[in-house]
Design a protein around this motif. Structure first.
Motif, short mmCIF file in Angstrom:
data_model
loop_
_atom_site.label_atom_id
_atom_site.label_comp_id
_atom_site.label_asym_id
_atom_site.label_seq_id
_atom_site.Cartn_x
_atom_site.Cartn_y
_atom_site.Cartn_z
N UNK A 1 4.11 6.61 6.79
CA UNK A 1 3.00 7.52 6.46
C UNK A 1 1.98 6.84 5.56
N UNK A 2 0.76 7.35 5.62
CA UNK A 2 -0.29 6.92 4.71
C UNK A 2 -0.92 8.16 4.09
N UNK A 3 -1.70 7.93 3.05
CA UNK A 3 -2.37 9.03 2.39
C UNK A 3 -1.60 9.62 1.23
N UNK A 4 -0.53 8.93 0.82
CA UNK A 4 0.28 9.37 -0.31
C UNK A 4 0.67 8.17 -1.15
N UNK A 5 1.01 8.41 -2.40
CA UNK A 5 1.32 7.33 -3.32
C UNK A 5 2.80 7.00 -3.36
N UNK A 6 3.65 7.98 -3.12
CA UNK A 6 5.10 7.80 -3.23
C UNK A 6 5.73 7.88 -1.85
N UNK A 7 6.40 6.81 -1.44
CA UNK A 7 7.05 6.78 -0.14
C UNK A 7 8.37 7.53 -0.14
N UNK A 8 8.88 7.84 1.05
CA UNK A 8 10.12 8.60 1.17
C UNK A 8 11.30 7.87 0.52
N UNK A 9 11.41 6.57 0.76
CA UNK A 9 12.53 5.82 0.18
C UNK A 9 12.42 5.78 -1.34
N UNK A 10 11.21 5.55 -1.83
CA UNK A 10 11.00 5.52 -3.27
C UNK A 10 11.38 6.86 -3.89
N UNK A 11 11.00 7.96 -3.23
CA UNK A 11 11.33 9.27 -3.76
C UNK A 11 12.84 9.48 -3.76
N UNK A 12 13.52 9.09 -2.69
CA UNK A 12 14.97 9.26 -2.61
C UNK A 12 15.67 8.47 -3.72
N UNK A 13 15.18 7.27 -3.98
CA UNK A 13 15.77 6.46 -5.05
C UNK A 13 15.50 7.10 -6.41
N UNK A 14 14.30 7.63 -6.58
CA UNK A 14 13.99 8.34 -7.83
C UNK A 14 14.88 9.57 -7.98
#
Length: 501
Positions: free
Chosen positions: A113-126
């Protein structure tokens, strides 16, 4: 040999047509598909339908000969007409339904995806690092600002605090009908808008497509040029006054100092990076107070990123959450945006704003529209669908967490720590909407009993067993014991049924 890349109707900015290095890939043909079935399945606000189609057609015109624009009954038909079974790429769509569609097509390759700052993987790790698995918005906000260096002074937040929300809760200035902010940027319609409006008229007349609400003139950007002009205008003229009164409401001033940029962000015409940078630059140049810059930045890189990632992280079952057991259907007067049928001035005013523009800011959405739905026990799935269809910035990913979690508390507190509802006293304090109303915000019984005050105490009574263990609701729930007239209040709420208040 050229490759084909499919642009959905909310992927319309240059960041969706650029390579990862920032340039536009050579030998790429851009495909945009206008699906009539989308408008047959859902009864959208007509202003929203007009905006989306206008934006898609403006983008196709900008891309010129490198773009193929197909108007079809369905996406599948449009894809077959445009490319047959040739390979196609697409960026990760913003809805689960669209993702399921592209995933079912063997010829389609899905990019991140584009248009967002936080990716799905990054969010899951967070999320995995959060204590007690509490996914708090303020923690993600801090993470995002650190990761992207947004509004930072070294490793500390600018001004020493991450969140200046307590500076941004002032009621509106008393005795003034408007906040006095410079008027917002408004675009000018062109021949593409005229063409879209003719097509919508024809669909209603000949194809059985139905809309709700009023359309025209177009109030929100439909092109990259217009969206940038709106961002520049907001930062230069309106951001300064945004912070202090961002939670206030005025009947004659529905836009106040709000940015009106949500539809441009959600169409993909603007990238969140440029929005937060523009606000930060204005603060660093001494043009706006920190509280205003931080308040706007928090909405873009705090709340928007949080909602986007929760939509995917919580799974599709989240849309079916109904922990309060609310099953009442949305009444016809609400579904039809029949503001004239409503006597409560706050609700009538806000419904009229939605009817006429497809927009109202976040506090009327939460504390007038959403609060009434929560107090009346309306089905949260129906409420979510209504918000999705009736707002120009409404998309599945936007409204599902905002309504199910934030507005209707249907997830039982997974997203918020308490239900967001109130009696008439809150609306009276934060607006001028009680002035001239047939109801009195302090009255619980009698002919002038405020429907929000009645609804608030009835809601607490109905869900007392669930809410009395909530530390943030303990004092409110104990207040029930001080109401000698509680039986009359509950009876009045019950007798009101689904008639407009």
């Amino acid at each position: 040999m050229s490759r084909v890349h499919w642009l959905f109707g909310d992927q319309l900015g240059p960041h969706f047509t650029a390579t990862s290095a920032g340039g536009t890939p050579r030998n790429t043909r851009w495909l945009l598909i206008e699906s009539r079935a989308v408008f047959r399945r859902h009864r959208f606000h007509r202003a929203k339908a007009h905006l989306v189609l206008s934006a898609m057609r403006h983008r196709a015109a900008e891309l010129g000969e490198s773009a193929t624009y197909v108007a079809a009954q369905t996406y599948r038909q449009g894809l077959a007409e445009a490319v047959g079974d040739a390979p196609v790429s697409v960026h990760h769509p913003t809805s689960r339904a669209a993702l399921a569609l592209v995933a079912s097509l063997p010829q389609v390759t899905v990019h991140p995806p584009r248009g967002f700052l936080v990716g799905h993987r990054e969010f899951a790790e967070w999320a995995a690092r959060q204590k007690g698995h509490r996914l708090l918005q303020e923690n993600l906000y801090e993470h995002t600002r650190r990761a992207h260096g947004i509004l930072m002074e070294g490793d500390r937040p600018a001004g020493g605090r991450w969140n200046l929300d307590h500076d941004n809760r002032e009621p509106p200035p008393r005795g003034r009908a408007t906040l006095g902010a410079p008027p917002p940027y408004r675009p000018r319609e062109d021949e593409i808008d005229e063409e879209v409006r003719r097509d919508l008229d024809r669909w209603e007349r000949e194809d059985g497509v139905a809309f709700v609400g009023n359309d025209g003139p177009r109030l929100f950007p439909a092109s990259r040029r217009e969206a940038l002009a709106a961002l520049d205008h907001f930062a230069a003229h309106r951001l300064r006054g945004f912070g202090a009164h961002e939670d206030a409401m005025l009947a004659a001033d529905p836009v106040m100092s709000h940015s009106l940029l949500s539809s441009s962000l959600n169409l993909g015409l603007l990238d969140p990076r440029e929005c937060v940078q523009r606000a930060e630059d204005a603060w660093r140049a001494g043009q706006v107070p920190l509280s205003s810059a931080e308040g706007f930045i928090r909405q873009v890189c705090g709340w928007r990123e949080y909602v986007w990632n929760l939509y995917w992280y919580l799974g599709d079952d989240y849309r079916h959450r109904n922990d309060l057991g609310h099953t009442a259907p949305i009444p016809a007067w609400f579904a039809e945006l029949d503001a004239d049928a409503v006597g409560a001035r706050c609700l009538s005013t806000v419904l009229a704003q939605v009817r006429d523009t497809g927009w109202t800011h976040h506090i009327p959405r939460l504390m007038v529209l959403g609060s009434h739905a929560l107090q009346r026990g309306w089905d949260p799935a129906q409420v979510t669908d209504w918000f999705h269809r009736c707002f120009v910035d409404g998309y599945d990913w936007v409204m599902l967490p905002n309504v199910v979690g934030m507005s209707q508390y249907a997830d039982g507190g997974l997203m918020t720590t308490k239900p967001y509802t109130s009696g008439g006293a809150y609306i009276h304090r934060m607006s001028d909407l009680c002035t001239g109303c047939r109801y009195r915000p302090a009255d619980r019984t009698g002919d002038r009993a405020c429907p929000y005050t009645v609804g608030y105490w009835s809601f607490l009574h109905r869900h007392r067993a669930r809410l009395e263990g909530n530390a943030r609701m303990t004092q409110a729930v104990r207040g029930l014991d001080r109401l000698a007239d509680l039986p009359q209040v509950v009876a009045r709420h019950h007798d009101a049924g689904e008639a407009p208040p």
